[in-house]
Write an enzyme that holds these catalytic residues in place. Structure first.
Site, PDB file in Angstrom:
ATOM      1  N   TYR A  77       0.912  -1.251  -0.248  1.00 57.27           N
ATOM      2  CA  TYR A  77       0.031   0.032  -0.261  1.00 57.27           C
ATOM      3  C   TYR A  77       0.536   1.321  -0.250  1.00 57.27           C
ATOM      4  O   TYR A  77       0.350   2.416  -0.389  1.00 57.27           O
ATOM      5  CB  TYR A  77      -0.588   0.273   1.214  1.00 57.27           C
ATOM      6  CG  TYR A  77      -1.851  -1.040   1.193  1.00 57.27           C
ATOM      7  CD1 TYR A  77      -2.433  -1.852   0.293  1.00 57.27           C
ATOM      8  CD2 TYR A  77      -2.337  -1.518   2.742  1.00 57.27           C
ATOM      9  CE1 TYR A  77      -3.206  -2.920   0.282  1.00 57.27           C
ATOM     10  CE2 TYR A  77      -3.368  -2.006   2.812  1.00 57.27           C
ATOM     11  CZ  TYR A  77      -3.287  -3.397   1.869  1.00 57.27           C
ATOM     12  OH  TYR A  77      -4.836  -4.648   1.432  1.00 57.27           O
ATOM     13  N   SER A 118      -4.407 -14.307   3.013  1.00 56.19           N
ATOM     14  CA  SER A 118      -4.783 -13.519   2.259  1.00 56.19           C
ATOM     15  C   SER A 118      -5.428 -13.962   1.084  1.00 56.19           C
ATOM     16  O   SER A 118      -3.641 -14.394   0.260  1.00 56.19           O
ATOM     17  CB  SER A 118      -4.566 -11.826   2.427  1.00 56.19           C
ATOM     18  OG  SER A 118      -5.575 -10.852   2.060  1.00 56.19           O
ATOM     19  N   GLN A 166      -7.507 -13.456   4.699  1.00 51.82           N
ATOM     20  CA  GLN A 166      -8.476 -12.150   5.016  1.00 51.82           C
ATOM     21  C   GLN A 166      -8.821 -12.159   3.746  1.00 51.82           C
ATOM     22  O   GLN A 166      -7.938 -12.419   2.287  1.00 51.82           O
ATOM     23  CB  GLN A 166      -7.644 -11.128   5.094  1.00 51.82           C
ATOM     24  CG  GLN A 166      -8.044  -9.052   4.799  1.00 51.82           C
ATOM     25  CD  GLN A 166      -7.216  -8.344   5.188  1.00 51.82           C
ATOM     26  OE1 GLN A 166      -7.151  -7.400   3.935  1.00 51.82           O
ATOM     27  NE2 GLN A 166      -6.834  -7.549   5.787  1.00 51.82           N
ATOM     28  N   LEU A 218     -18.169  -2.988   1.948  1.00 54.71           N
ATOM     29  CA  LEU A 218     -19.526  -2.292   1.581  1.00 54.71           C
ATOM     30  C   LEU A 218     -19.658  -2.023  -0.127  1.00 54.71           C
ATOM     31  O   LEU A 218     -20.221  -1.376   0.110  1.00 54.71           O
ATOM     32  CB  LEU A 218     -19.342  -0.997   3.023  1.00 54.71           C
ATOM     33  CG  LEU A 218     -18.908  -1.578   3.744  1.00 54.71           C
ATOM     34  CD1 LEU A 218     -18.997   0.838   4.386  1.00 54.71           C
ATOM     35  CD2 LEU A 218     -19.784  -1.342   4.671  1.00 54.71           C
ATOM     36  N   THR A 234     -12.821   1.250   5.635  1.00 56.81           N
ATOM     37  CA  THR A 234     -12.017   2.548   5.745  1.00 56.81           C
ATOM     38  C   THR A 234     -12.860   3.621   4.717  1.00 56.81           C
ATOM     39  O   THR A 234     -13.958   2.863   3.993  1.00 56.81           O
ATOM     40  CB  THR A 234     -11.087   2.440   4.749  1.00 56.81           C
ATOM     41  OG1 THR A 234     -10.007   2.947   5.143  1.00 56.81           O
ATOM     42  CG2 THR A 234     -11.147   2.442   3.154  1.00 56.81           C
ATOM     43  N   SER A 235     -12.762   4.679   4.685  1.00 55.01           N
ATOM     44  CA  SER A 235     -13.305   5.659   4.241  1.00 55.01           C
ATOM     45  C   SER A 235     -12.927   6.992   4.523  1.00 55.01           C
ATOM     46  O   SER A 235     -11.508   7.302   5.408  1.00 55.01           O
ATOM     47  CB  SER A 235     -15.154   6.024   5.712  1.00 55.01           C
ATOM     48  OG  SER A 235     -15.402   7.117   5.114  1.00 55.01           O
ATOM     49  N   SER A 236     -13.006   8.254   3.683  1.00 53.46           N
ATOM     50  CA  SER A 236     -12.366   9.330   3.463  1.00 53.46           C
ATOM     51  C   SER A 236     -12.599  10.100   4.709  1.00 53.46           C
ATOM     52  O   SER A 236     -12.719  10.932   5.310  1.00 53.46           O
ATOM     53  CB  SER A 236     -12.246   9.726   2.705  1.00 53.46           C
ATOM     54  OG  SER A 236     -14.064   9.611   1.738  1.00 53.46           O
ATOM     55  N   LYS A 237     -14.406   9.934   5.632  1.00 47.62           N
ATOM     56  CA  LYS A 237     -14.937  10.757   6.176  1.00 47.62           C
ATOM     57  C   LYS A 237     -14.614   9.727   7.514  1.00 47.62           C
ATOM     58  O   LYS A 237     -15.000   9.103   7.723  1.00 47.62           O
ATOM     59  CB  LYS A 237     -16.684  10.466   5.605  1.00 47.62           C
ATOM     60  CG  LYS A 237     -16.464  11.039   4.710  1.00 47.62           C
ATOM     61  CD  LYS A 237     -17.597  11.427   3.961  1.00 47.62           C
ATOM     62  CE  LYS A 237     -18.198  11.945   2.572  1.00 47.62           C
ATOM     63  NZ  LYS A 237     -17.384  10.535   1.484  1.00 47.62           N
ATOM     64  N   ARG A 246     -17.336   7.679   9.618  1.00 45.27           N
ATOM     65  CA  ARG A 246     -17.944   6.703   8.861  1.00 45.27           C
ATOM     66  C   ARG A 246     -16.776   5.901   9.413  1.00 45.27           C
ATOM     67  O   ARG A 246     -17.244   4.733  10.211  1.00 45.27           O
ATOM     68  CB  ARG A 246     -18.002   6.327   7.366  1.00 45.27           C
ATOM     69  CG  ARG A 246     -18.840   6.993   6.731  1.00 45.27           C
ATOM     70  CD  ARG A 246     -19.230   6.965   5.507  1.00 45.27           C
ATOM     71  NE  ARG A 246     -20.175   7.443   4.387  1.00 45.27           N
ATOM     72  CZ  ARG A 246     -20.862   7.638   2.780  1.00 45.27           C
ATOM     73  NH1 ARG A 246     -19.221   7.272   2.090  1.00 45.27           N
ATOM     74  NH2 ARG A 246     -21.491   7.637   2.290  1.00 45.27           N
TER      75      ARG A 246
END
Ligand SMILES: NC(=O)C1=CN([C@@H]2O[C@H](COP(=O)(O)OP(=O)(O)OC[C@H]3O[C@@H](n4cnc5c(N)ncnc54)[C@H](OP(=O)(O)O)[C@@H]3O)[C@@H](O)[C@H]2O)C=CC1
Length: 312
Positions: free
Chosen positions: A64, A157, A179, A210, A258-261, A264
């Site tokens: 990543y 994974s 995973q 999601l 995960t989220s950018s907000k 959340r």
């Protein structure tokens, strides 16, 4: 309101928080690591997550290219180390470091940590020709890391039944985790994987939990799946994301989101303020299975299983 958190017990007796609230792949993933593409937004997101109550579970991986951000956020946090659960992954598909032992040593230095809570082989696509070692040899290295205490738990994974069988045939320490991509629209990443892991007491983690919200057809409001989720949103006064994450955990699987907000991220950490009934869990499972497979990752390798992915 009192804060509660759920954990799953692994096959070695250790516990893992039921939700990883900051996955540092997908939307944060980078092709390369340079000073120019250092992502302050991700640092802030992790720093904020680390102010939340309970054990905060962060999902990282060498491929990543987010160690600088994760390391910076960890160094600035006041959360005790034993209230942080760090997952890291050795990249088998794209060579970043020489082998799992060398890889974890490098990431521990870069993250300024003595150990990770969970270390995974990122995929089963390992070969002597490409990597310089076989899958079985890679697993032996994972066991060395486990015994040294540098990885408190070890796993894999994106492994299929066949891949796990190879590891199980030679292992002294069984993988604690597999995973995989898992959500209502992809209930078996590879044929029979969920039942196999359950039978072997290997806990699954679900990435892309999601997916049904990430990718949604234009007429989804008439779709029985979304109608049912919306009914639960109204009943429990929770978001669609919380309903779908809770469903994953009710299936006995750790959700990796995960989220950018930040709102959340907070909602994901506060997942255990409500419960779904067994009937509701079964109905989401059933309505989800009526959808054709929606696979977002490892398409080249696994699209051939799409039809079987929605059969359980
Ligand atoms: N082992 C592996 O091979 C893989 C591992 N992973 C790991 O799993 C982590 C999570 O994977 P990811 O697929 O991103 O997880 P999710 O399925 O949780 O998806 C997160 C995305 O969904 C969006 N989202 C959240 N809520 C909603 C909503 N109500 N409506 C619409 N969109 C919404 C978020 O957007 P927003 O930012 O706007 O909130 C975010 O971009 C990765 O970061 C990585 O750490 C992922 C893929 C492969």
């Amino acid at each position: 309101m009192t804060f509660t958190q759920n954990f799953i017990t692994l096959n070695n007796g250790n516990k893992i928080p039921d939700v990883a609230i900051v996955g540092t792949g997908t939307r944060w993933y980078k092709q390369e690591e340079t000073a120019e593409n250092f992502n302050n937004e991700l640092v802030t997101q992790i720093e904020n997550a680390l102010t939340l109550p309970g054990i905060v579970h962060i999902d990282a991986a060498e491929v990543y290219r987010t160690y600088p951000e994760v390391g910076k956020a960890l160094s600035q946090s006041k959360k005790p180390r034993d209230e942080i659960f760090i997952t890291d992954k050795y990249s088998t598909q794209l060579k970043v470091t020489e082998n799992p032992i060398a890889g974890l040593d490098i990431s521990l230095k870069r993250l300024n940590l003595d150990y990770v809570d969970l270390y995974l082989l990122h995929s089963p696509f390992v070969s002597k020709e490409k990597n310089g070692f076989t899958l079985e040899e890679a697993w032996k290295q994972m066991e060395t890391l486990y015994k040294s205490g540098k990885a408190k738990n070890i796993g894999v994974s994106n492994f299929s039944v066949k891949d796990l069988e190879k590891v199980l045939a030679v292992c002294e320490i069984k993988p604690q985790i597999n995973q995989i991509e898992f959500n209502a629209f992809l209930q078996n990443q590879t044929p029979g994987i969920v039942k196999f892991c359950e039978s072997q007491n290997i806990v699954m983690e679900a990435y892309s939990p999601l997916s049904p919200l990430q990718k949604r057809s234009d007429n989804s409001e008439n779709d029985p799946f979304y109608k049912f989720v919306d009914k639960l949103v109204a009943k429990y006064d929770k978001t669609e994301a919380q309903i779908l994450l809770r469903w994953v955990t009710k299936r006995g699987i750790v959700a990796v989101t995960t989220s950018s907000k930040f709102s959340r991220v907070q909602e994901a950490q506060n997942l255990f303020t409500f419960d779904l009934t067994n009937e509701e869990v079964n109905e989401i499972t059933k309505l989800g299975l009526q959808h054709k497979a929606q696979r977002l990752y490892w398409n080249e390798e696994y699209d051939k299983f799409n039809e079987m992915s929605q059969k359980v």
